[in-house]
Scaffold this motif. Structure first.
Motif, short mmCIF file in Angstrom:
data_model
loop_
_atom_site.label_atom_id
_atom_site.label_comp_id
_atom_site.label_asym_id
_atom_site.label_seq_id
_atom_site.Cartn_x
_atom_site.Cartn_y
_atom_site.Cartn_z
N ALA A 258 0.83 -1.20 0.00
CA ALA A 258 0.00 0.00 0.00
C ALA A 258 0.87 1.25 0.00
O ALA A 258 0.54 2.25 -0.66
N LEU A 259 1.98 1.19 0.72
CA LEU A 259 2.89 2.34 0.75
C LEU A 259 3.51 2.57 -0.62
O LEU A 259 3.64 3.71 -1.07
N LEU A 260 3.87 1.48 -1.30
CA LEU A 260 4.44 1.61 -2.64
C LEU A 260 3.41 2.16 -3.62
O LEU A 260 3.71 3.04 -4.43
N ALA A 261 2.18 1.65 -3.53
CA ALA A 261 1.12 2.16 -4.41
C ALA A 261 0.86 3.63 -4.16
O ALA A 261 0.64 4.41 -5.10
N SER A 262 0.93 4.03 -2.89
CA SER A 262 0.73 5.43 -2.55
C SER A 262 1.84 6.30 -3.11
O SER A 262 1.59 7.40 -3.62
N GLU A 263 3.08 5.79 -3.07
CA GLU A 263 4.22 6.55 -3.59
C GLU A 263 4.14 6.68 -5.11
O GLU A 263 4.38 7.76 -5.66
N ILE A 264 3.77 5.60 -5.79
CA ILE A 264 3.64 5.65 -7.25
C ILE A 264 2.55 6.65 -7.65
O ILE A 264 2.72 7.44 -8.58
N ALA A 265 1.44 6.60 -6.92
CA ALA A 265 0.36 7.55 -7.20
C ALA A 265 0.82 8.97 -6.95
O ALA A 265 0.47 9.90 -7.71
N LEU A 266 1.62 9.18 -5.90
CA LEU A 266 2.11 10.51 -5.58
C LEU A 266 3.00 11.04 -6.70
O LEU A 266 2.89 12.21 -7.11
N VAL A 267 3.88 10.18 -7.22
CA VAL A 267 4.81 10.61 -8.27
C VAL A 267 4.06 10.96 -9.55
O VAL A 267 4.29 12.01 -10.16
N PHE A 268 3.13 10.08 -9.95
CA PHE A 268 2.49 10.25 -11.25
C PHE A 268 1.21 11.08 -11.19
O PHE A 268 0.58 11.32 -12.23
N ARG A 269 0.84 11.51 -10.00
CA ARG A 269 -0.32 12.39 -9.88
C ARG A 269 0.07 13.85 -10.02
O ARG A 269 -0.78 14.71 -10.27
N ARG A 270 1.34 14.13 -9.85
CA ARG A 270 1.80 15.51 -9.88
C ARG A 270 1.80 16.07 -11.30
O ARG A 270 2.20 15.40 -12.25
N ARG A 271 1.39 17.31 -11.43
CA ARG A 271 1.44 17.97 -12.73
C ARG A 271 2.87 18.11 -13.22
O ARG A 271 3.14 18.05 -14.42
N ARG A 272 3.78 18.28 -12.28
CA ARG A 272 5.19 18.41 -12.64
C ARG A 272 5.68 17.16 -13.38
O ARG A 272 6.42 17.26 -14.37
#
Length: 272
Positions: A6-20
């Motif tokens: 779940a932590l990994l999924a959260s991190e991946i979502a965080l990276v690819f959710r950013r507009r940057r």
């Protein structure tokens, strides 16, 4: 604490959710598009000038992806990876969320691993972006067909796609050492921009050192040494030696700087 998956999924979502992140991927995608459009609008590049394989683009659109890789690997890809890797820990510290992620001391190693995996996945996404967009724009403007390799052999369309996929994997692998360096630098500061800039500067510095003949003894140890070695994947048979040596070198950087990052974060007071 979040379970590891779940932590990994959260991190991946965080990276690819950013507009940057998407802005950087779009910027990378623009490189093969600009190459293809420039060749299409001119009579063709002068033979022997420009990036490798540029003179073959007009005859086969698949070379757009390969030229895009050659153009992106020295600067654009390392720059985007530096941004993502430099933000891994420093970004959390700067936003005050790092302490909430580190509920127990044992979680620090897991957090670093998850942060690194997120950066490594971005490396793969960035390389695939250049490859896929290069293939698509090449198909649209020039058409595609069998590819003549550096060895003079010709391979079919299906195998050509496989070779480009291998090149994308090679490029992503090449950037994993830089991502580990960025992860370590990110543990040294609470200012993400500083970590990003330092990582990018080290990337440029390593490439400059790699061009100095007086430092031949140092070149095999530089994480940038095999970055352009993916041309060996365009031979028949494939020369796997560069791939293996590059993998070994990058693994060494990941282990060393991963250990340094853990040593730094394990002694860093982020909970007070």
């Amino acid at each position: 604490m979040l379970p590891g998956s779940a932590l990994l999924a959260s991190e991946i979502a965080l990276v690819f959710r950013r507009r940057r992140t998407w802005a950087m991927l779009l910027a990378l995608a623009a490189v093969p598009v600009l190459v293809a459009v420039a060749v299409k609008l001119t009579s063709g590049p002068p033979t022997g000038r420009g990036p490798a394989f540029l003179d073959r683009v007009a005859g086969n659109g698949l070379f757009v992806a390969i030229v895009g890789m050659f153009m992106c690997i020295p600067l654009f890809l390392p720059l985007t990876v530096s941004v993502v890797a430099g933000d891994t820990v420093a970004g959390e510290a700067g936003h005050g969320t790092l302490r909430y992620l580190l509920i127990a001391p044992a979680s620090r190693g897991r957090l670093l691993l998850v942060k690194y995996l997120g950066a490594a996945l971005f490396c793969l996404a960035a390389a695939l972006t250049v490859a896929v967009v290069g293939i698509l724009i090449g198909l649209a403007l020039f058409g595609v067909g069998p590819v003549t390799l550096l060895s003079g052999d010709t391979i079919g369309l299906g195998e050509s796609f496989v070779r480009i996929g291998l090149i994308a994997a090679y490029v992503a692998l090449s950037l994993w050492g830089l991502a580990a360096i960025g992860l370590f630098i990110s543990t040294l500061t609470d200012v993400p921009v500083g970590a990003m800039a330092a990582t990018a500067v080290l990337s440029v510095a390593a490439q400059i050192l790699g061009q100095l003949p007086q430092l031949d003894w140092l070149h095999p140890w530089l994480f940038t040494h095999y970055w352009l070695g993916f041309s060996d994947l365009l031979r028949e048979p494939i020369l796997w030696s560069s791939f293996g040596q590059n993998a070994l070198l990058q693994a060494g950087y990941v282990l060393v700087f991963g250990a340094l990052a853990y040593g730094r974060l394990s002694t860093k007071d982020v909970l007070s």
